[in-house]
Design a protein around this motif. Structure first.
Motif, PDB file in Angstrom:
ATOM      1  N   ILE A 153     -27.131  11.552 -25.714  1.00 42.18           N
ATOM      2  CA  ILE A 153     -26.887  11.837 -27.120  1.00 42.18           C
ATOM      3  C   ILE A 153     -27.160  13.318 -27.317  1.00 42.18           C
ATOM      4  O   ILE A 153     -28.190  13.827 -26.883  1.00 42.18           O
ATOM      5  N   ARG A 154     -26.229  14.000 -27.961  1.00 44.51           N
ATOM      6  CA  ARG A 154     -26.398  15.424 -28.224  1.00 44.51           C
ATOM      7  C   ARG A 154     -26.350  15.660 -29.730  1.00 44.51           C
ATOM      8  O   ARG A 154     -25.534  15.076 -30.439  1.00 44.51           O
ATOM      9  N   ASN A 155     -27.213  16.508 -30.181  1.00 41.81           N
ATOM     10  CA  ASN A 155     -27.224  16.902 -31.591  1.00 41.81           C
ATOM     11  C   ASN A 155     -26.531  18.249 -31.717  1.00 41.81           C
ATOM     12  O   ASN A 155     -26.788  19.161 -30.957  1.00 41.81           O
ATOM     13  N   SER A 156     -25.638  18.332 -32.664  1.00 42.46           N
ATOM     14  CA  SER A 156     -24.975  19.596 -32.939  1.00 42.46           C
ATOM     15  C   SER A 156     -25.063  19.849 -34.438  1.00 42.46           C
ATOM     16  O   SER A 156     -25.361  18.935 -35.203  1.00 42.46           O
TER      17      SER A 156
ATOM     18  N   ASP B 265     -18.589   8.189 -39.487  1.00 38.84           N
ATOM     19  CA  ASP B 265     -19.784   8.318 -40.321  1.00 38.84           C
ATOM     20  C   ASP B 265     -20.514   6.986 -40.419  1.00 38.84           C
ATOM     21  O   ASP B 265     -19.906   5.914 -40.388  1.00 38.84           O
ATOM     22  N   ASP B 266     -21.821   7.055 -40.556  1.00 42.40           N
ATOM     23  CA  ASP B 266     -22.691   5.893 -40.758  1.00 42.40           C
ATOM     24  C   ASP B 266     -22.735   4.920 -39.579  1.00 42.40           C
ATOM     25  O   ASP B 266     -23.042   3.746 -39.752  1.00 42.40           O
ATOM     26  N   VAL B 267     -22.403   5.389 -38.389  1.00 38.50           N
ATOM     27  CA  VAL B 267     -22.513   4.559 -37.193  1.00 38.50           C
ATOM     28  C   VAL B 267     -23.834   4.906 -36.514  1.00 38.50           C
ATOM     29  O   VAL B 267     -24.181   6.079 -36.378  1.00 38.50           O
ATOM     30  N   ASP B 268     -24.577   3.887 -36.093  1.00 36.92           N
ATOM     31  CA  ASP B 268     -25.854   4.083 -35.415  1.00 36.92           C
ATOM     32  C   ASP B 268     -25.584   4.598 -34.000  1.00 36.92           C
ATOM     33  O   ASP B 268     -25.074   3.870 -33.141  1.00 36.92           O
ATOM     34  N   ILE B 269     -25.932   5.853 -33.768  1.00 38.84           N
ATOM     35  CA  ILE B 269     -25.603   6.490 -32.486  1.00 38.84           C
ATOM     36  C   ILE B 269     -26.353   5.848 -31.320  1.00 38.84           C
ATOM     37  O   ILE B 269     -25.819   5.732 -30.225  1.00 38.84           O
ATOM     38  N   ASN B 270     -27.574   5.418 -31.539  1.00 35.93           N
ATOM     39  CA  ASN B 270     -28.337   4.778 -30.458  1.00 35.93           C
ATOM     40  C   ASN B 270     -27.706   3.446 -30.055  1.00 35.93           C
ATOM     41  O   ASN B 270     -27.587   3.144 -28.868  1.00 35.93           O
ATOM     42  N   ARG B 271     -27.290   2.681 -31.022  1.00 39.72           N
ATOM     43  CA  ARG B 271     -26.623   1.403 -30.745  1.00 39.72           C
ATOM     44  C   ARG B 271     -25.295   1.626 -30.031  1.00 39.72           C
ATOM     45  O   ARG B 271     -24.947   0.917 -29.092  1.00 39.72           O
ATOM     46  N   MET B 272     -24.560   2.663 -30.468  1.00 40.32           N
ATOM     47  CA  MET B 272     -23.270   2.946 -29.826  1.00 40.32           C
ATOM     48  C   MET B 272     -23.454   3.428 -28.389  1.00 40.32           C
ATOM     49  O   MET B 272     -22.672   3.073 -27.515  1.00 40.32           O
ATOM     50  N   LYS B 273     -24.476   4.225 -28.145  1.00 43.76           N
ATOM     51  CA  LYS B 273     -24.724   4.676 -26.775  1.00 43.76           C
ATOM     52  C   LYS B 273     -24.997   3.475 -25.879  1.00 43.76           C
ATOM     53  O   LYS B 273     -24.464   3.385 -24.768  1.00 43.76           O
ATOM     54  N   THR B 274     -25.788   2.530 -26.375  1.00 40.04           N
ATOM     55  CA  THR B 274     -26.077   1.314 -25.610  1.00 40.04           C
ATOM     56  C   THR B 274     -24.792   0.523 -25.359  1.00 40.04           C
ATOM     57  O   THR B 274     -24.547   0.055 -24.241  1.00 40.04           O
ATOM     58  N   SER B 275     -23.954   0.392 -26.364  1.00 44.27           N
ATOM     59  CA  SER B 275     -22.689  -0.342 -26.214  1.00 44.27           C
ATOM     60  C   SER B 275     -21.746   0.347 -25.237  1.00 44.27           C
ATOM     61  O   SER B 275     -21.111  -0.295 -24.398  1.00 44.27           O
ATOM     62  N   ILE B 276     -21.654   1.663 -25.339  1.00 43.17           N
ATOM     63  CA  ILE B 276     -20.788   2.423 -24.437  1.00 43.17           C
ATOM     64  C   ILE B 276     -21.306   2.312 -23.009  1.00 43.17           C
ATOM     65  O   ILE B 276     -20.542   2.072 -22.071  1.00 43.17           O
ATOM     66  N   ASP B 277     -22.619   2.478 -22.819  1.00 44.19           N
ATOM     67  CA  ASP B 277     -23.194   2.360 -21.476  1.00 44.19           C
ATOM     68  C   ASP B 277     -22.910   0.980 -20.877  1.00 44.19           C
ATOM     69  O   ASP B 277     -22.510   0.871 -19.717  1.00 44.19           O
ATOM     70  N   SER B 278     -23.098  -0.071 -21.663  1.00 45.39           N
ATOM     71  CA  SER B 278     -22.830  -1.432 -21.172  1.00 45.39           C
ATOM     72  C   SER B 278     -21.369  -1.598 -20.789  1.00 45.39           C
ATOM     73  O   SER B 278     -21.046  -2.185 -19.750  1.00 45.39           O
TER      74      SER B 278
END
Length: 90
Positions: free
Chosen positions: A8-11, A64-77
């Motif tokens: 996850i990167r913050n910009s 917008d309004d998507v939980d980035i931590n949850r998405m990272k987990t979903s993408i990784d899976s």
């Protein structure tokens, strides 16, 4: 060696998920694989700058309004499933 790593990167404009593939020839296939997520706004293949070990990365921009931590987990899976399937199919 692992087939990928993600971060996850913050910009200043928005948070992104960057995916670094061991085999950059798969960038296009992985980009297409990720397009099924409805939470993703856009996906770009970019040149990596800095101290990364990969020349390129796949940058995922979320809606917008998507939980980035949850998405990272979903993408990784999803990527683990993709690479396991790819190994089985060979």
């Amino acid at each position: 060696m692992l087939p990928f790593r993600s971060e996850i990167r913050n910009s200043p404009s928005q948070q992104t998920i960057k995916i670094f593939l061991t085999d950059k020839s798969l960038d296009g296939k992985i980009k297409k694989h990720l397009e099924h997520f409805k939470e993703i706004e856009s996906i770009e293949i970019r040149e990596s700058i800095g101290q990364n070990r990969a020349d390129e990365n796949i940058t995922v921009f979320l809606k917008d309004d998507v939980d980035i931590n949850r998405m990272k987990t979903s993408i990784d899976s999803s990527l683990w499933w993709y690479f396991e399937k790819d190994v089985v199919d060979e």
